[in-house]
Write a protein that holds these residues in place. Structure first.
Motif, PDB file in Angstrom:
ATOM      1  N   ARG A  78      -4.703  -0.830  -4.279  1.00 22.72           N
ATOM      2  CA  ARG A  78      -3.703  -0.372  -3.428  1.00 22.72           C
ATOM      3  C   ARG A  78      -3.735   1.359  -4.276  1.00 22.72           C
ATOM      4  NH1 ARG A  78       1.113  -2.274  -3.186  1.00 22.72           N
ATOM      5  NH2 ARG A  78      -0.135  -4.546  -4.306  1.00 22.72           N
ATOM      6  N   SER A 209       2.343  -1.345  -7.279  1.00 21.22           N
ATOM      7  CA  SER A 209       1.366  -1.247  -6.902  1.00 21.22           C
ATOM      8  C   SER A 209       0.498  -1.927  -6.707  1.00 21.22           C
ATOM      9  CB  SER A 209       0.046  -0.057  -5.810  1.00 21.22           C
ATOM     10  OG  SER A 209      -0.726   0.918  -6.821  1.00 21.22           O
ATOM     11  N   GLU A 344      -3.247   3.553   3.969  1.00 28.13           N
ATOM     12  CA  GLU A 344      -3.528   2.248   4.079  1.00 28.13           C
ATOM     13  C   GLU A 344      -4.328   1.626   4.200  1.00 28.13           C
ATOM     14  OE1 GLU A 344       0.349   1.234   7.524  1.00 28.13           O
ATOM     15  OE2 GLU A 344      -1.598   1.721   8.412  1.00 28.13           O
ATOM     16  N   GLU A 347      -5.319  -0.750   0.901  1.00 35.62           N
ATOM     17  CA  GLU A 347      -5.214  -1.964   0.659  1.00 35.62           C
ATOM     18  C   GLU A 347      -6.238  -2.701   2.108  1.00 35.62           C
ATOM     19  OE1 GLU A 347      -1.027  -1.772   1.554  1.00 35.62           O
ATOM     20  OE2 GLU A 347      -0.884  -2.073   3.735  1.00 35.62           O
ATOM     21  N   SER A 350      -9.246  -4.088   0.395  1.00 37.78           N
ATOM     22  CA  SER A 350      -8.806  -4.437  -0.823  1.00 37.78           C
ATOM     23  C   SER A 350      -8.850  -5.770   0.059  1.00 37.78           C
ATOM     24  CB  SER A 350      -8.029  -4.091  -1.482  1.00 37.78           C
ATOM     25  OG  SER A 350      -8.502  -2.536  -1.853  1.00 37.78           O
TER      26      SER A 350
END
Length: 411
Positions: A78, A209, A344, A347, A350
């Motif tokens: 992130r 993060s 976003e 994230e 990931s």
């Protein structure tokens, strides 16, 4: 009386690639990371011939890459949403250069395993940021471009990396040739990223993060859960080919050519890349559903070929499973990518890669532990049955929604 006038310093204008070029640069770098990930598979047999270490260490070297990659995804996945894509990618590319140099200069299997760990960390840090950057830079009027590049780049990278490394084993000094080429590619990638624009505005929370966790944007969570079996099926297949196919070809079917091994290892991802391209205009859920079906159908054919020592049957099964690999991956990305906002995407991708690499790595680790106890072919048969189960689970979750809402309206 002389007068003195001050002039403001003239700043040199920073040269940046246009966004339309940057999307292809990011796809090219993603391709290179996956090509480098596949290249060691044929070369591990060269290392083994030189240093005579046991078979289980091949599986360990493969699996430890996936573990390191998962750790990097959980910790750094992130980060690019907070500090920007470029800083994360520059750091990851530098680490990848270190890994390639370790492979190049390794004097024992311990250094090779260390190189695989460094490579896993670099790839884990890069993949989510690269997929997010591709989505950031893709032109809004070309909605299928980002999912297509995010699918074709890694799959074709896996294929070309395995084939090229396999071919290199037929000549002199394959390790030197392969890893010098990759070092050069990643150095070029460093320069390209340095010239690329930044697509994310920095925002607070970078430190937080780094706490390892999987975070999926709220709008994408329901679809993400439904997508898990599809992603699992896709990447269990990928792990199967990279982890055990070379050993089956060599130990069971008597193959002694690294080039032949490379072509078979690359088959599933090569056919996957082609399937992604030809299915690029299909609705995303069509790809996810029928990709799962093709994986469930193709893997038993592969196992039949392995157990009957038929190269032709293995190739047919690989074609079917590979088409499912590509369609399933493309479908998953196509379903999920539109559900995340720009800040976003790091994230989201990931989180998706965490699922992918758990499916990629855990079965390979278990297979490596079971080979000594049960033998190579029985273990591989069990591995293949797991692929079929995952494919059926993916189809069971995607097909009902596909038929409920219609093939043409399926996102």
């Amino acid at each position: 009386m002389a007068t003195h006038t001050e002039t403001a310093p003239i700043r040199a204008k920073q040269v940046r690639l246009p966004r339309t070029a940057a999307v292809w640069v990011m796809a090219g770098i993603l391709w290179a990371f996956f090509a480098a990930a596949a290249a060691p598979s044929p070369l591990f047999l060269v290392y083994r011939a030189e240093w005579d270490f046991p078979v289980w260490m091949l599986t360990l070297a493969f699996a430890i890459y996936a573990i390191a990659l998962l750790g990097a995804l959980l910790s750094f996945g992130r980060l690019s949403d907070h500090i920007g894509r470029r800083p994360v990618l520059l750091g990851a590319l530098l680490l990848e250069c270190v890994a390639m140099t370790l492979f190049l200069t390794a004097g024992n299997v311990g250094i090779v395993i260390l190189a695989r760990i460094v490579q896993g960390i670099a790839t884990g840090a890069a993949t989510g940021a690269l997929s997010a950057a591709i989505t950031d830079f893709a032109p809004p009027h070309r909605k299928t471009l980002a999912p297509l590049l995010s699918s074709v780049a890694p799959l074709s990278g896996l294929a070309v990396g395995a084939i090229a490394a396999g071919l290199a084993t037929e000549g002199g000094h394959p390790i030197v040739v392969v890893f010098i080429v990759f070092d050069i590619l990643f150095l070029v990638g460093l320069g390209a990223v340095a010239l690329s624009p930044e697509s994310v505005t920095p925002r607070p929370g970078a430190g937080r993060s780094l706490v390892p966790r999987v975070a999926i944007p709220v709008a994408a969570r329901a679809e993400f859960i439904r997508e898990i079996p599809v992603s699992a099926a896709v990447w269990i297949v990928g792990g199967f080919y990279l982890a055990v196919v070379a050993e089956v070809l060599r130990e069971v079917l008597g193959v002694t050519s690294g080039a032949v091994e490379g072509f078979y290892i690359a088959g599933v991802s090569g056919f996957g890349a082609l399937a992604s391209f030809f299915a690029r205009n299909f609705p995303a859920r069509v790809n996810a559903a029928y990709g799962s079906v093709l994986i469930a159908v193709g893997m038993p054919v592969v196992l039949l070929g392995m157990n009957t020592h038929s190269f032709v049957v293995i190739a047919i099964g690989t074609l079917l499973a590979g088409a499912g690999f590509g369609m399933g991956y493309l479908g998953g990305v196509g379903i999920l990518a539109p559900l995340a906002k720009a800040h976003e995407r790091g994230e989201l991708f990931s989180g998706l890669y965490v699922v992918n690499y758990l499916a990629f790595g855990i079965p390979a680790i278990i297979a490596g532990l079971l080979i000594d106890a049960f033998g190579l072919l029985p273990t591989v048969n069990g591995y293949g049955i797991l692929v079929v189960i995952a494919g059926l689970a993916g189809a069971a979750l995607q097909l009902p929604r596909l038929f409920r809402y219609g093939h043409h309206s399926a996102r």
